[in-house]
Design an enzyme around this catalytic site. Structure first.
Site: not given
Length: 418
Positions: A22-23, A93, A117, A305
């Protein structure tokens, strides 16, 4: 909003595949804005955060095919606006990654406050400082308004914080700035390295990826490229913890061995035995023992994480474990719900928690306040006696695709309720 109904006490076993990180997916999608040619991304995670970023590109005038699938085709011949939809920005974000490409293509960027978040606790000061060093000027207005009327320029910059998205923001802008940019105190995480690799595929000159000093030869005409995303080691680590807390055996497929070292090292300290063969990470049935102390760190240290998930694992380990997350504070606050499940926790301060185990957990209603602690609470509920209800499920689905389907495939008794 949806609720995940979880019947605990089942030993999970089987195999699960992880998709792309995802990142990495979010900055790679932002990088597609830097070229007018088609870019093709494969092994894209089917999660809501990726869908939001894809829809932001559509809102800006780009073309995206394959939303909801693992292959996205992105074309951005024309960017028609410099202010992406505020409602979408407020959900993600990672929307901050649009600043550099918008300044490169439009000379201006107007971004509403990014969501995700704990948005109030996570600033983008590092990102803005990097862009200002490249010639952008902050203007008055709601949210973040920047202009680079004379174009972006190369620079030599030291990042006060080795921020992952801050480094990625600087990289995206530097790829469009004609000349050599040097970024020192850069983040070294695999997804930063993957962005560097993709920018090189587009035609930018990159050296030093994976080290604290990255040099970018920018301003070249960037072309299209095709890239297969590397497997998500954070998701792989999450499934590994699910196996360990339920006393099961799970094969996690799709992550790179080099990325899984940080996960395997901590699991082995807790006597959870795991092996890596090719791109398959196998967690074997074990009786976990306390690790003494687990501290998050910058890459290649243990990632923040995963701190929520390893805290849940510590509740099932024999002995005391001090978990120290020096970077973020609210991850541990979200885990106070474990106390209501019967966990023995002592919150020393916003960054440190002492966990004494093993403790039998009891099912209860749970609140998924953020992505990672939400997945950690699902792991706790799977290990608990009785029934738990976690909501909103959408918080966790920002980073874990097809969650119900994959849990059921491992033998979990879970159901989604509207």
């Amino acid at each position: 909003m949806s609720t995940l109904l979880i019947e605990g006490g089942q030993r999970l076993s089987g195999a699960v595949e992880v998709e792309g990180n995802k990142n990495a997916a979010l900055p790679l999608l932002a990088a597609c804005l830097l070229t007018r040619d088609e870019c093709v991304l494969t092994n894209v995670p089917r999660i809501s955060d990726v869908e939001v970023m894809a829809r932001l590109i559509l809102d800006l005038g780009g073309e995206v095919e394959g939303i909801g699938s693992t292959t996205l085709r992105v074309r951005c011949p024309d960017i028609v606006k410099d202010e992406p939809d505020g409602a979408l920005v407020g959900r993600l974000r990672g929307s901050v990654l649009l600043l550099g490409p918008l300044l490169a293509r439009r000379g201006r960027a107007h971004l509403a406050p990014p969501g995700g978040d704990f948005p109030a606790r996570r600033t983008i000061a590092t990102h803005l400082e990097a862009l200002e060093a490249m010639g952008a000027q902050q203007c008055s207005g709601t949210g973040h308004v920047l202009e680079a009327t004379k174009g972006l320029k190369p620079t030599s910059i030291y990042l006060y914080e080795a921020s992952v998205t801050g480094t990625e923001t600087a990289l995206l802008a530097a790829a469009a700035a004609p000349g050599t940019t040097e970024i020192r105190h850069a983040a070294c995480e695999p997804h930063v390295v993957e962005l560097c690799a993709f920018l090189a595929q587009l035609g930018a000159g990159i050296s030093g990826a994976g080290t604290p000093t990255i040099r970018i030869e920018g301003g070249r005409a960037l072309h299209g490229a095709e890239h297969r995303l590397w497997g998500d080691y954070i998701e792989a680590g999450s499934w590994a913890v699910v196996a360990a807390v339920t006393g099961g055996e799970i094969q996690v497929r799709g992550a790179r061995a080099a990325d899984m070292e940080v996960v395997g090292a901590v699991l082995e300290r807790m006597q959870v035995y795991c092996t890596m063969s090719g791109e398959t990470f196998t967690v074997n049935q074990a009786r976990p023992r306390a690790a003494g102390r687990i501290t998050t760190s910058l890459w290649p240290g243990f990632p923040s994480d995963l701190v929520s998930l390893v805290t849940v694992l510590a509740t099932q380990a024999d002995g005391q474990t001090l978990v120290h997350d020096w970077l973020y504070e609210l991850r541990l606050f979200a885990l106070e719900q474990l106390s209501g499940m019967g966990a023995d926790l002592f919150l020393c301060d916003p960054h440190r928690i002492i966990v004494t185990g093993p403790r039998k957990l009891r099912g209860r209603p749970l609140d998924s306040r953020d992505l990672r602690s939400g997945m950690a609470l699902i792991a706790a509920a799977l290990a608990a006696d009785g029934q738990s209800r976690l909501s909103p499920m959408e918080t966790v689905e920002r980073g874990y695709g097809r969650l119900v389907e994959r849990l059921q495939g491992l033998g979990a008794r879970v159901a989604r309720m509207s």
